[in-house]
Design a protein around this motif. Sequence first.
Motif, mmCIF file in Angstrom:
data_model
loop_
_atom_site.group_PDB
_atom_site.id
_atom_site.type_symbol
_atom_site.label_atom_id
_atom_site.label_comp_id
_atom_site.label_asym_id
_atom_site.label_seq_id
_atom_site.Cartn_x
_atom_site.Cartn_y
_atom_site.Cartn_z
ATOM 1 N N LEU A 15 0.831 -1.205 0.000
ATOM 2 C CA LEU A 15 0.000 0.000 0.000
ATOM 3 C C LEU A 15 0.869 1.260 0.000
ATOM 4 C CD1 LEU A 15 -2.834 -1.077 2.439
ATOM 5 C CD2 LEU A 15 -2.987 -0.784 -0.041
ATOM 6 N N GLN A 16 1.978 1.219 0.730
ATOM 7 C CA GLN A 16 2.895 2.366 0.723
ATOM 8 C C GLN A 16 3.507 2.556 -0.658
ATOM 9 O OE1 GLN A 16 5.663 1.750 3.930
ATOM 10 N NE2 GLN A 16 4.060 1.883 5.494
ATOM 11 N N LEU A 17 3.864 1.447 -1.304
ATOM 12 C CA LEU A 17 4.387 1.542 -2.663
ATOM 13 C C LEU A 17 3.325 2.088 -3.617
ATOM 14 C CD1 LEU A 17 6.365 -1.816 -2.799
ATOM 15 C CD2 LEU A 17 7.346 0.491 -2.887
ATOM 16 N N ALA A 18 2.081 1.683 -3.416
ATOM 17 C CA ALA A 18 0.994 2.178 -4.265
ATOM 18 C C ALA A 18 0.847 3.695 -4.116
ATOM 19 C CB ALA A 18 -0.318 1.479 -3.920
ATOM 20 N N GLU A 19 0.979 4.189 -2.897
ATOM 21 C CA GLU A 19 0.863 5.634 -2.672
ATOM 22 C C GLU A 19 1.950 6.404 -3.418
ATOM 23 O OE1 GLU A 19 0.993 6.326 1.519
ATOM 24 O OE2 GLU A 19 -0.990 5.453 1.863
ATOM 25 N N ARG A 20 3.120 5.785 -3.582
ATOM 26 C CA ARG A 20 4.243 6.459 -4.232
ATOM 27 C C ARG A 20 4.370 6.104 -5.719
ATOM 28 N NH1 ARG A 20 6.892 4.605 0.643
ATOM 29 N NH2 ARG A 20 8.023 3.077 -0.596
ATOM 30 N N ALA A 21 3.432 5.338 -6.227
ATOM 31 C CA ALA A 21 3.498 4.906 -7.631
ATOM 32 C C ALA A 21 3.475 6.112 -8.562
ATOM 33 C CB ALA A 21 2.340 3.971 -7.943
ATOM 34 N N LYS A 22 4.233 6.020 -9.626
ATOM 35 C CA LYS A 22 4.349 7.128 -10.566
ATOM 36 C C LYS A 22 3.255 7.124 -11.634
ATOM 37 C CE LYS A 22 9.392 7.450 -10.148
ATOM 38 N NZ LYS A 22 9.374 8.104 -8.907
ATOM 39 N N LYS A 24 -0.650 4.974 -13.083
ATOM 40 C CA LYS A 24 -1.821 4.166 -12.734
ATOM 41 C C LYS A 24 -1.541 2.657 -12.806
ATOM 42 C CE LYS A 24 -6.256 3.961 -11.761
ATOM 43 N NZ LYS A 24 -6.767 4.282 -10.448
ATOM 44 N N PRO A 25 -0.850 2.158 -13.837
ATOM 45 C CA PRO A 25 -0.575 0.720 -13.860
ATOM 46 C C PRO A 25 0.242 0.248 -12.651
ATOM 47 C CG PRO A 25 -0.254 1.632 -16.044
ATOM 48 C CD PRO A 25 -0.458 2.792 -15.104
ATOM 49 N N ALA A 26 1.224 1.035 -12.238
ATOM 50 C CA ALA A 26 2.022 0.666 -11.067
ATOM 51 C C ALA A 26 1.155 0.692 -9.816
ATOM 52 C CB ALA A 26 3.218 1.592 -10.918
ATOM 53 N N PHE A 27 0.318 1.726 -9.685
ATOM 54 C CA PHE A 27 -0.588 1.805 -8.540
ATOM 55 C C PHE A 27 -1.477 0.572 -8.480
ATOM 56 C CE2 PHE A 27 -4.784 2.659 -6.877
ATOM 57 C CZ PHE A 27 -4.504 3.170 -5.620
ATOM 58 N N ASN A 28 -2.071 0.230 -9.624
ATOM 59 C CA ASN A 28 -2.972 -0.927 -9.668
ATOM 60 C C ASN A 28 -2.250 -2.218 -9.296
ATOM 61 O OD1 ASN A 28 -5.135 0.643 -10.430
ATOM 62 N ND2 ASN A 28 -4.865 0.259 -12.602
ATOM 63 N N ARG A 29 -1.029 -2.378 -9.762
ATOM 64 C CA ARG A 29 -0.246 -3.578 -9.466
ATOM 65 C C ARG A 29 -0.009 -3.704 -7.960
ATOM 66 N NH1 ARG A 29 4.341 -2.222 -11.681
ATOM 67 N NH2 ARG A 29 3.400 -2.401 -13.734
ATOM 68 N N TYR A 30 0.454 -2.625 -7.336
ATOM 69 C CA TYR A 30 0.711 -2.674 -5.892
ATOM 70 C C TYR A 30 -0.585 -2.853 -5.102
ATOM 71 C CZ TYR A 30 5.475 -1.206 -6.882
ATOM 72 O OH TYR A 30 6.762 -1.137 -7.342
ATOM 73 N N TRP A 31 -1.651 -2.232 -5.570
ATOM 74 C CA TRP A 31 -2.943 -2.360 -4.897
ATOM 75 C C TRP A 31 -3.411 -3.819 -4.927
ATOM 76 C CZ3 TRP A 31 -5.863 0.315 -1.696
ATOM 77 C CH2 TRP A 31 -7.185 -0.087 -1.509
ATOM 78 N N ARG A 32 -3.303 -4.466 -6.089
ATOM 79 C CA ARG A 32 -3.701 -5.873 -6.201
ATOM 80 C C ARG A 32 -2.813 -6.769 -5.352
ATOM 81 N NH1 ARG A 32 -4.194 -4.373 -11.673
ATOM 82 N NH2 ARG A 32 -2.212 -5.408 -12.110
ATOM 83 N N MET A 33 -1.534 -6.459 -5.289
ATOM 84 C CA MET A 33 -0.631 -7.235 -4.449
ATOM 85 C C MET A 33 -1.032 -7.103 -2.971
ATOM 86 S SD MET A 33 3.007 -6.444 -6.348
ATOM 87 C CE MET A 33 3.996 -7.057 -5.008
ATOM 88 N N ALA A 34 -1.381 -5.903 -2.555
ATOM 89 C CA ALA A 34 -1.812 -5.695 -1.169
ATOM 90 C C ALA A 34 -3.071 -6.503 -0.875
ATOM 91 C CB ALA A 34 -2.063 -4.204 -0.906
ATOM 92 N N GLN A 35 -4.012 -6.494 -1.792
ATOM 93 C CA GLN A 35 -5.246 -7.256 -1.599
ATOM 94 C C GLN A 35 -4.953 -8.749 -1.490
ATOM 95 O OE1 GLN A 35 -8.059 -5.530 -0.868
ATOM 96 N NE2 GLN A 35 -6.564 -3.888 -1.041
ATOM 97 N N ALA A 36 -4.005 -9.227 -2.283
ATOM 98 C CA ALA A 36 -3.639 -10.647 -2.227
ATOM 99 C C ALA A 36 -3.006 -10.986 -0.876
ATOM 100 C CB ALA A 36 -2.681 -10.984 -3.365
#
Length: 65
Positions: A15-22, A24-36
């Motif tokens: 989630l912290q990585l998602a907040e710093r994502a540059k 949308k695709p990176a944000f989505n990737r980190y968000w999905r990883m957090a959910q997993a």
Amino acid sequence: MKQSETYRQNAENCLQLAERAKDKPAFNRYWRMAQAWIALAHEQDWLDGEIPPAPEREIPASAAE
């Protein structure tokens, strides 16, 4: 430390990585990883007997035909 707590820490890191994502695709990737990771933590809690299993769903008679 319990395994489920380690999973939750991994989710927090994602989630912290998602907040710093540059972008949308990176944000989505980190968000999905957090959910997993959260799902894994929940399952581990169940495997450890800390939460009860989900109640079984009844199949409607019309769906069984």
